[in-house]
Design a protein around this motif. Structure first.
Motif, PDB file in Angstrom:
ATOM      1  N   ALA A  64     -67.318  -1.492   9.259  1.00  0.00           N
ATOM      2  CA  ALA A  64     -68.061  -3.470   8.387  1.00  0.00           C
ATOM      3  C   ALA A  64     -67.646  -3.165  10.507  1.00  0.00           C
ATOM      4  CB  ALA A  64     -67.236  -4.254   7.779  1.00  0.00           C
ATOM      5  N   ILE A  65     -68.741  -4.460   9.962  1.00  0.00           N
ATOM      6  CA  ILE A  65     -69.447  -4.915  11.772  1.00  0.00           C
ATOM      7  C   ILE A  65     -70.023  -5.953  11.326  1.00  0.00           C
ATOM      8  CG2 ILE A  65     -69.662  -2.817  13.084  1.00  0.00           C
ATOM      9  CD1 ILE A  65     -72.632  -2.894  12.881  1.00  0.00           C
ATOM     10  N   ALA A  66     -69.497  -7.167  12.643  1.00  0.00           N
ATOM     11  CA  ALA A  66     -69.915  -8.357  12.656  1.00  0.00           C
ATOM     12  C   ALA A  66     -71.651  -8.615  13.230  1.00  0.00           C
ATOM     13  CB  ALA A  66     -68.999  -9.536  13.091  1.00  0.00           C
ATOM     14  N   PRO A  67     -72.112  -9.342  12.621  1.00  0.00           N
ATOM     15  CA  PRO A  67     -73.581  -9.928  12.887  1.00  0.00           C
ATOM     16  C   PRO A  67     -73.686  -9.737  13.866  1.00  0.00           C
ATOM     17  CG  PRO A  67     -73.408 -10.975  10.675  1.00  0.00           C
ATOM     18  CD  PRO A  67     -72.011 -10.570  10.789  1.00  0.00           C
ATOM     19  N   ASP A  68     -72.911  -9.926  14.607  1.00  0.00           N
ATOM     20  CA  ASP A  68     -73.418 -10.243  16.359  1.00  0.00           C
ATOM     21  C   ASP A  68     -73.270  -8.948  16.833  1.00  0.00           C
ATOM     22  OD1 ASP A  68     -70.381 -10.588  15.724  1.00  0.00           O
ATOM     23  OD2 ASP A  68     -69.833 -11.453  17.646  1.00  0.00           O
ATOM     24  N   ILE A  69     -72.270  -7.503  16.619  1.00  0.00           N
ATOM     25  CA  ILE A  69     -72.353  -7.135  17.128  1.00  0.00           C
ATOM     26  C   ILE A  69     -73.362  -6.190  16.845  1.00  0.00           C
ATOM     27  CG2 ILE A  69     -70.776  -4.887  16.762  1.00  0.00           C
ATOM     28  CD1 ILE A  69     -68.309  -6.295  16.439  1.00  0.00           C
ATOM     29  N   LEU A  70     -74.276  -6.103  15.342  1.00  0.00           N
ATOM     30  CA  LEU A  70     -75.002  -5.433  15.057  1.00  0.00           C
ATOM     31  C   LEU A  70     -76.338  -6.060  16.011  1.00  0.00           C
ATOM     32  CD1 LEU A  70     -76.500  -3.471  13.059  1.00  0.00           C
ATOM     33  CD2 LEU A  70     -77.214  -5.671  11.825  1.00  0.00           C
ATOM     34  N   LEU A  71     -76.540  -6.989  16.502  1.00  0.00           N
ATOM     35  CA  LEU A  71     -77.248  -7.822  16.800  1.00  0.00           C
ATOM     36  C   LEU A  71     -76.946  -7.501  19.211  1.00  0.00           C
ATOM     37  CD1 LEU A  71     -78.333 -10.500  15.122  1.00  0.00           C
ATOM     38  CD2 LEU A  71     -79.514  -9.183  15.134  1.00  0.00           C
ATOM     39  N   PRO A 450     -82.693 -15.715   1.395  1.00  0.00           N
ATOM     40  CA  PRO A 450     -81.992 -16.717   0.848  1.00  0.00           C
ATOM     41  C   PRO A 450     -81.047 -15.758  -0.285  1.00  0.00           C
ATOM     42  CG  PRO A 450     -84.035 -17.086   1.353  1.00  0.00           C
ATOM     43  CD  PRO A 450     -83.559 -15.578   1.857  1.00  0.00           C
ATOM     44  N   ILE A 451     -81.799 -14.862  -1.359  1.00  0.00           N
ATOM     45  CA  ILE A 451     -81.284 -14.406  -2.578  1.00  0.00           C
ATOM     46  C   ILE A 451     -80.500 -14.598  -2.013  1.00  0.00           C
ATOM     47  CG2 ILE A 451     -81.396 -13.063  -3.730  1.00  0.00           C
ATOM     48  CD1 ILE A 451     -84.618 -11.948  -3.081  1.00  0.00           C
ATOM     49  N   LEU A 482     -79.721 -14.445   8.959  1.00  0.00           N
ATOM     50  CA  LEU A 482     -78.736 -15.513   9.004  1.00  0.00           C
ATOM     51  C   LEU A 482     -78.119 -16.868   9.156  1.00  0.00           C
ATOM     52  CD1 LEU A 482     -75.810 -12.398   8.278  1.00  0.00           C
ATOM     53  CD2 LEU A 482     -76.884 -13.915   6.416  1.00  0.00           C
ATOM     54  N   ASN A 483     -77.858 -17.644   8.568  1.00  0.00           N
ATOM     55  CA  ASN A 483     -77.707 -19.118   8.722  1.00  0.00           C
ATOM     56  C   ASN A 483     -75.836 -19.433   9.397  1.00  0.00           C
ATOM     57  OD1 ASN A 483     -76.081 -19.562   6.958  1.00  0.00           O
ATOM     58  ND2 ASN A 483     -77.244 -20.379   5.533  1.00  0.00           N
ATOM     59  N   PRO A 484     -76.234 -20.080   9.885  1.00  0.00           N
ATOM     60  CA  PRO A 484     -74.556 -19.655  10.719  1.00  0.00           C
ATOM     61  C   PRO A 484     -73.884 -19.683  10.333  1.00  0.00           C
ATOM     62  CG  PRO A 484     -76.257 -21.111  12.167  1.00  0.00           C
ATOM     63  CD  PRO A 484     -76.974 -20.961  10.571  1.00  0.00           C
ATOM     64  N   THR A 489     -69.233 -14.755   7.558  1.00  0.00           N
ATOM     65  CA  THR A 489     -68.795 -14.013   6.441  1.00  0.00           C
ATOM     66  C   THR A 489     -69.494 -13.090   5.736  1.00  0.00           C
ATOM     67  OG1 THR A 489     -69.835 -16.623   5.153  1.00  0.00           O
ATOM     68  CG2 THR A 489     -67.841 -16.687   5.308  1.00  0.00           C
ATOM     69  N   THR A 490     -70.148 -12.586   6.791  1.00  0.00           N
ATOM     70  CA  THR A 490     -71.380 -11.610   6.030  1.00  0.00           C
ATOM     71  C   THR A 490     -70.729 -10.449   7.290  1.00  0.00           C
ATOM     72  OG1 THR A 490     -73.050 -13.123   5.987  1.00  0.00           O
ATOM     73  CG2 THR A 490     -73.629 -10.582   6.061  1.00  0.00           C
TER      74      THR A 490
END
Length: 558
Positions: A64-71, A450-451, A482-484, A489-490
């Motif tokens: 599991a990785i955070a969005p900032d690591i993915l980006l 959004p879903i 994703l919003n801030p 939380t994702t």
């Protein structure tokens, strides 16, 4: 006398440059309209990452990785060099590096204040190249048919072509490839006149033609399909001349210079063969167009090619969310096609029958038909269905536009209203594309996110099976939307698999056991058996909207 001379100067000296400037401004404006409104999709993420000199490989797999690591690969890298870009392209992608090197230099011109690379910087380069193709189209039309009118009408159609605008608004290399196609066709047209007149090709033409072809191959390997189509045209011209002269003309000194062009081009292409064959990612990155030629549907490629042909001229909002709009758009396009086709066919036949324009008409028609034949050979015989990618029709697209311009030039004197109506249909079609009602992106994370946010009020794990950078790009699209608050939380899981799908299942199982509850699992494009830990959670039974590019299932782990 002064007024008369002024009008004469305007009509003779400035009319065509001003008209061409007008088409360029219109085309440029359309290509930059809503340029960043559509989210980038996985191929564009590849452009962004590799043009920065970065790589997808540092993104962790099976955890599991955070969005900032993915980006993180989207972060500008000031230390990256042109050599880094070339090395990454040759070792980790299946495209030649020329465009990506130019994009690297282009994006360095933009001061980046954001954490991640600017989408405007990445997309503005192909948009500008797309606008540049407008005056180049004029040049090819005028060169081929010795007519400014043909050049102007071809440039006008290119300016508003929905297909051209679709390609220009993608952070990819297709508009640069189109420029090389136009340049190579120009050389072919000049060469055909020399062959017809039995005169030697000038040395400058040989050098330019080989250089252009080398640049085209270094931009996109499918440019070789343009070269193959040109080869078929030259073979046809040789056969035609042999029939007329009752001798083997391809053994004459005139043709030896054609062979010099072919040899130089072949050498320029073979340079890339080792890196292409040795690339470990080549087969997996092209897996989506590989299919069983025997079981391949006979109709799908036909419909896919036909759709690409139609959208070179017109495209109304057939991808609207409103069914009524879709139906009306389809009917209007059908009626318009029934009306416009005889006009274009009549003009085409006229150009084909005239001694002055018969040769360029045959040459450009041969390129179009030859390329289409190659598409079908690759699809039905070799099981490589390149008709699935509308963008690949760039290999003969400029020739189609020139032929349309030549056809419209015939009816200009008798029916200017018809020509203007066809152009206005193109303009409306262009607005359709920039408004995201036609040629929508293959992946729509702007609809999926959004879903997710509406249906999950607890932390979220978004899991997908991973094979190549394609799946990484799919998840990057979601992370970018994703919003801030959701960024914290994702988490994402790229569950890697080579051949055995169960390896992805094991990675998901191990990850779920380590996550604190509560959380929701969103299995997005997850092509593997569901992990036992996920089955113990509650499956979401509420029907959710379908989203282009993303198949998903939801499990609530409380």
């Amino acid at each position: 006398m002064g007024l008369y001379n002024w009008h004469s100067i305007v009509s003779s000296r400035w009319l065509h440059p001003l008209l061409l400037l007008g088409w360029f401004i219109i085309g440029l404006g359309l290509r930059f309209t809503h340029l960043t409104a559509k989210p980038p999709w996985t191929d564009e993420f590849a452009t962004l990452v590799f043009s920065l000199g970065n790589s997808f490989l540092p993104v962790p797999l099976n955890q599991a990785i955070a969005p900032d690591i993915l980006l993180q690969p989207l972060q500008p890298n000031p230390a990256a060099t042109i050599g880094d870009v070339i090395h990454k392209m040759i070792t980790q992608d299946n495209h030649p590096p020329l465009y990506f090197v130019l994009a690297h230099l282009w994006m360095n011109l933009f001061p980046n204040q954001e954490k991640y690379v600017s989408l405007l910087a990445a997309r503005s380069f192909p948009a500008l190249l797309g606008a540049v193709s407008i005056p180049l189209t004029y040049g090819l039309g005028r060169l081929a048919f010795r007519s400014r009118l043909v050049g102007q009408l071809a440039a006008a159609i290119m300016a508003v072509s929905p297909y051209a605008i679709y390609l220009a608004q993608e952070a990819r290399h297709y508009t640069l490839a189109i420029i090389w196609v136009i340049a190579s066709l120009s050389c072919l047209v000049i060469a055909s006149h020399h062959l017809q007149n039995r005169t030697l090709l000038p040395l400058w033409l040989i050098i330019c033609w080989v250089g252009i072809n080398a640049l085209g191959i270094a931009t996109h390997f499918f440019f070789s399909l343009t070269l193959c189509a040109e080869t078929l045209v030259l073979i046809f011209l040789a056969w035609q001349q042999s029939q007329q002269a009752k001798t083997l003309v391809f053994l004459s000194s005139v043709w030896w210079r054609i062979y010099a062009v072919a040899l130089g081009t072949a050498i320029a292409g073979l340079v890339w063969l080792p890196s292409f064959l040795e690339n470990p990612y080549r087969s997996s990155l092209t897996e989506w167009i590989q299919t069983d030629g025997i079981s391949l549907s006979l109709l799908n490629p036909l419909f896919q090619l036909f759709a690409a042909w139609v959208t070179m001229i017109m495209l109304l909002p057939v991808e609207s969310a409103q069914l009524a709009v879709v139906i009306v758009s389809g009917l209007v396009m059908l009626i318009f096609a029934i009306w416009a086709t005889p006009i274009l066919v009549r003009g085409y036949k006229f150009q084909l029958q005239q001694p002055q324009t018969s040769l360029p008409t045959q040459v450009l028609t041969g390129v179009v038909l030859g390329a289409i034949a190659l598409f079908f050979i690759l699809t039905y015989i070799f099981g490589i269905d390149i008709t699935r990618g509308a963008r690949y029709n760039f290999v003969y697209f400029p020739a189609v536009i020139i032929l349309v311009g030549a056809s419209l030039a015939v009816c200009w004197d008798t029916s200017q209203k018809a020509v203007m109506l066809i152009w206005l249909m193109g303009l409306v079609s262009a607005i359709t594309v920039v408004s995201n009602l036609g040629y929508q992106k293959y992946y729509r994370p702007d609809l999926l996110v959004p879903i997710i946010q509406q249906n999950s009020q607890v932390p979220v794990l978004i899991a997908t099976t991973h094979k190549t950078l394609v799946q990484t790009g799919e998840m990057m699209g979601i992370a970018r939307e994703l919003n801030p608050s959701a960024q914290t939380t994702t988490q994402f899981l790229l569950a890697h698999q080579e051949q055995d799908p169960n390896t992805s299942t094991v990675a998901l199982e191990n990850t779920l056991q380590q996550l604190p509850r509560p959380f929701d699992i969103w299995l997005v494009n997850f092509h593997a058996p569901i992990a036992e830990a996920a089955k113990k959670c509650v499956a979401q039974t509420k029907p959710l909207s379908a989203v282009d590019g993303y198949e998903y299932k939801v499990y609530q782990c409380r």
